[in-house]
Write a protein that holds these residues in place. Structure first.
Motif, PDB file in Angstrom:
ATOM      1  N   ILE A 182       0.851  -1.190   0.000  1.00 39.61           N
ATOM      2  CA  ILE A 182       0.000   0.000   0.000  1.00 39.61           C
ATOM      3  C   ILE A 182       0.891   1.246   0.000  1.00 39.61           C
ATOM      4  O   ILE A 182       1.997   1.221   0.529  1.00 39.61           O
ATOM      5  CB  ILE A 182      -0.990   0.028   1.190  1.00 39.61           C
ATOM      6  CG1 ILE A 182      -0.258  -0.047   2.536  1.00 39.61           C
ATOM      7  CG2 ILE A 182      -2.011  -1.064   1.079  1.00 39.61           C
ATOM      8  CD1 ILE A 182      -1.162   0.122   3.745  1.00 39.61           C
ATOM      9  N   VAL A 183       0.397   2.304  -0.599  1.00 33.41           N
ATOM     10  CA  VAL A 183       1.113   3.577  -0.628  1.00 33.41           C
ATOM     11  C   VAL A 183       0.602   4.420   0.534  1.00 33.41           C
ATOM     12  O   VAL A 183      -0.608   4.590   0.700  1.00 33.41           O
ATOM     13  CB  VAL A 183       0.882   4.309  -1.969  1.00 33.41           C
ATOM     14  CG1 VAL A 183       1.570   5.667  -1.959  1.00 33.41           C
ATOM     15  CG2 VAL A 183       1.382   3.460  -3.135  1.00 33.41           C
ATOM     16  N   VAL A 184       1.541   4.899   1.349  1.00 34.36           N
ATOM     17  CA  VAL A 184       1.186   5.753   2.484  1.00 34.36           C
ATOM     18  C   VAL A 184       2.123   6.953   2.523  1.00 34.36           C
ATOM     19  O   VAL A 184       3.211   6.917   1.962  1.00 34.36           O
ATOM     20  CB  VAL A 184       1.254   4.998   3.835  1.00 34.36           C
ATOM     21  CG1 VAL A 184       0.305   3.835   3.868  1.00 34.36           C
ATOM     22  CG2 VAL A 184       2.656   4.549   4.152  1.00 34.36           C
ATOM     23  N   LYS A 185       1.688   7.977   3.196  1.00 36.32           N
ATOM     24  CA  LYS A 185       2.542   9.137   3.441  1.00 36.32           C
ATOM     25  C   LYS A 185       3.220   8.940   4.786  1.00 36.32           C
ATOM     26  O   LYS A 185       2.584   8.495   5.741  1.00 36.32           O
ATOM     27  CB  LYS A 185       1.724  10.423   3.454  1.00 36.32           C
ATOM     28  CG  LYS A 185       1.252  10.833   2.083  1.00 36.32           C
ATOM     29  CD  LYS A 185       0.655  12.224   2.131  1.00 36.32           C
ATOM     30  CE  LYS A 185       0.189  12.620   0.771  1.00 36.32           C
ATOM     31  NZ  LYS A 185       1.051  13.524   0.091  1.00 36.32           N
ATOM     32  N   THR A 186       4.495   9.266   4.834  1.00 38.71           N
ATOM     33  CA  THR A 186       5.185   9.174   6.119  1.00 38.71           C
ATOM     34  C   THR A 186       4.515  10.146   7.088  1.00 38.71           C
ATOM     35  O   THR A 186       3.982  11.173   6.684  1.00 38.71           O
ATOM     36  CB  THR A 186       6.686   9.487   5.977  1.00 38.71           C
ATOM     37  OG1 THR A 186       6.847  10.788   5.421  1.00 38.71           O
ATOM     38  CG2 THR A 186       7.381   8.462   5.107  1.00 38.71           C
ATOM     39  N   GLY A 187       4.528   9.780   8.335  1.00 40.99           N
ATOM     40  CA  GLY A 187       3.828  10.558   9.357  1.00 40.99           C
ATOM     41  C   GLY A 187       2.420  10.056   9.596  1.00 40.99           C
ATOM     42  O   GLY A 187       1.734  10.534  10.487  1.00 40.99           O
ATOM     43  N   SER A 188       1.978   9.069   8.790  1.00 41.18           N
ATOM     44  CA  SER A 188       0.623   8.535   8.930  1.00 41.18           C
ATOM     45  C   SER A 188       0.495   7.671  10.175  1.00 41.18           C
ATOM     46  O   SER A 188       1.431   6.981  10.564  1.00 41.18           O
ATOM     47  CB  SER A 188       0.249   7.695   7.708  1.00 41.18           C
ATOM     48  OG  SER A 188       0.209   8.480   6.554  1.00 41.18           O
ATOM     49  N   LYS A 189      -0.683   7.714  10.753  1.00 42.39           N
ATOM     50  CA  LYS A 189      -1.011   6.880  11.914  1.00 42.39           C
ATOM     51  C   LYS A 189      -2.255   6.080  11.553  1.00 42.39           C
ATOM     52  O   LYS A 189      -2.971   6.420  10.627  1.00 42.39           O
ATOM     53  CB  LYS A 189      -1.281   7.756  13.133  1.00 42.39           C
ATOM     54  CG  LYS A 189      -0.080   8.556  13.538  1.00 42.39           C
ATOM     55  CD  LYS A 189      -0.417   9.429  14.711  1.00 42.39           C
ATOM     56  CE  LYS A 189       0.722  10.226  15.060  1.00 42.39           C
ATOM     57  NZ  LYS A 189       1.383  10.921  15.626  1.00 42.39           N
ATOM     58  N   ASN A 190      -2.494   5.030  12.292  1.00 41.96           N
ATOM     59  CA  ASN A 190      -3.688   4.195  12.111  1.00 41.96           C
ATOM     60  C   ASN A 190      -3.736   3.510  10.747  1.00 41.96           C
ATOM     61  O   ASN A 190      -4.814   3.317  10.188  1.00 41.96           O
ATOM     62  CB  ASN A 190      -4.970   5.005  12.348  1.00 41.96           C
ATOM     63  CG  ASN A 190      -5.019   5.602  13.731  1.00 41.96           C
ATOM     64  OD1 ASN A 190      -4.640   4.961  14.698  1.00 41.96           O
ATOM     65  ND2 ASN A 190      -5.443   6.838  13.826  1.00 41.96           N
ATOM     66  N   ILE A 191      -2.582   3.144  10.217  1.00 44.02           N
ATOM     67  CA  ILE A 191      -2.511   2.389   8.967  1.00 44.02           C
ATOM     68  C   ILE A 191      -2.850   0.935   9.299  1.00 44.02           C
ATOM     69  O   ILE A 191      -2.384   0.395  10.302  1.00 44.02           O
ATOM     70  CB  ILE A 191      -1.085   2.458   8.366  1.00 44.02           C
ATOM     71  CG1 ILE A 191      -0.681   3.899   8.086  1.00 44.02           C
ATOM     72  CG2 ILE A 191      -0.965   1.582   7.132  1.00 44.02           C
ATOM     73  CD1 ILE A 191      -1.508   4.606   7.069  1.00 44.02           C
ATOM     74  N   THR A 192      -3.639   0.287   8.445  1.00 43.76           N
ATOM     75  CA  THR A 192      -3.928  -1.140   8.622  1.00 43.76           C
ATOM     76  C   THR A 192      -3.353  -1.893   7.443  1.00 43.76           C
ATOM     77  O   THR A 192      -3.680  -1.609   6.293  1.00 43.76           O
ATOM     78  CB  THR A 192      -5.446  -1.399   8.728  1.00 43.76           C
ATOM     79  OG1 THR A 192      -5.960  -0.681   9.841  1.00 43.76           O
ATOM     80  CG2 THR A 192      -5.732  -2.883   8.907  1.00 43.76           C
ATOM     81  N   ILE A 193      -2.488  -2.850   7.741  1.00 43.17           N
ATOM     82  CA  ILE A 193      -1.897  -3.721   6.728  1.00 43.17           C
ATOM     83  C   ILE A 193      -2.522  -5.094   6.914  1.00 43.17           C
ATOM     84  O   ILE A 193      -2.453  -5.666   8.000  1.00 43.17           O
ATOM     85  CB  ILE A 193      -0.368  -3.788   6.876  1.00 43.17           C
ATOM     86  CG1 ILE A 193       0.228  -2.399   6.683  1.00 43.17           C
ATOM     87  CG2 ILE A 193       0.222  -4.789   5.894  1.00 43.17           C
ATOM     88  CD1 ILE A 193       1.706  -2.322   6.958  1.00 43.17           C
ATOM     89  N   LYS A 194      -3.138  -5.616   5.838  1.00 38.76           N
ATOM     90  CA  LYS A 194      -3.859  -6.880   5.926  1.00 38.76           C
ATOM     91  C   LYS A 194      -3.059  -7.982   5.209  1.00 38.76           C
ATOM     92  O   LYS A 194      -2.883  -7.935   3.992  1.00 38.76           O
ATOM     93  CB  LYS A 194      -5.238  -6.751   5.287  1.00 38.76           C
ATOM     94  CG  LYS A 194      -6.117  -5.757   5.987  1.00 38.76           C
ATOM     95  CD  LYS A 194      -7.417  -5.549   5.265  1.00 38.76           C
ATOM     96  CE  LYS A 194      -8.206  -4.450   5.947  1.00 38.76           C
ATOM     97  NZ  LYS A 194      -9.396  -4.090   5.185  1.00 38.76           N
TER      98      LYS A 194
END
Length: 138
Positions: free
Chosen positions: A120-132
């Motif tokens: 998944i593509v995320v921005k650094t500094g992100s919180k509450n990311i879910t990796i399945k």
């Protein structure tokens, strides 16, 4: 007496140092969230959990974090301090690609009998990311 208290306070105030810029960069760009394993493949997902971050289309991982996989959801935090090549820690910013892999052989490059998530593509500094983690590779 007040003179000594004042001197002590001035000493304490002046002795506090600012954090280096790298520490602020690490704090600002950390990624936090949880890893969830699909119940249908949970029994097959035994081994070492790797959290892998890539930058752009590069096949080379930018950062890898080795963790213990617990029975249920696993909270994670990965930061620029986890980069593989120290000089590249500033690359751990903006958009990155992140995914998780469970390897029986404790080798993140090994694909046989492993469980993986989709990247998944995320921005650094992100919180509450879910990796399945929902794929099993035989």
């Amino acid at each position: 007496m007040y003179k000594y208290i004042f001197l002590l306070l001035m000493f304490l105030i002046n002795s506090c140092q600012k954090l280096p810029p790298e520490a602020e960069f690490i704090k600002k760009n950390k990624i936090e969230g949880k890893i969830v394993v699909n119940d249908k493949i949970k029994e097959k997902c035994k081994g070492t959990l790797f959290l892998i971050v890539r930058k752009g289309i590069s096949p080379q991982p930018l950062a890898v974090k080795k963790m213990e996989l617990l029975k249920d959801n696993k909270n994670f935090k990965i930061t620029p301090a986890d980069v593989l090549i120290e000089n590249l820690f500033k690359e751990f910013s903006g958009e990155v690609i992140i995914y998780a892999k469970v390897s029986k052989s404790s080798n993140p490059a090994e694909s046989k009998e492993s469980c993986e998530s989709d990247p998944i593509v995320v921005k650094t500094g992100s919180k509450n990311i879910t990796i399945k983690i929902d794929k099993y590779i035989e």
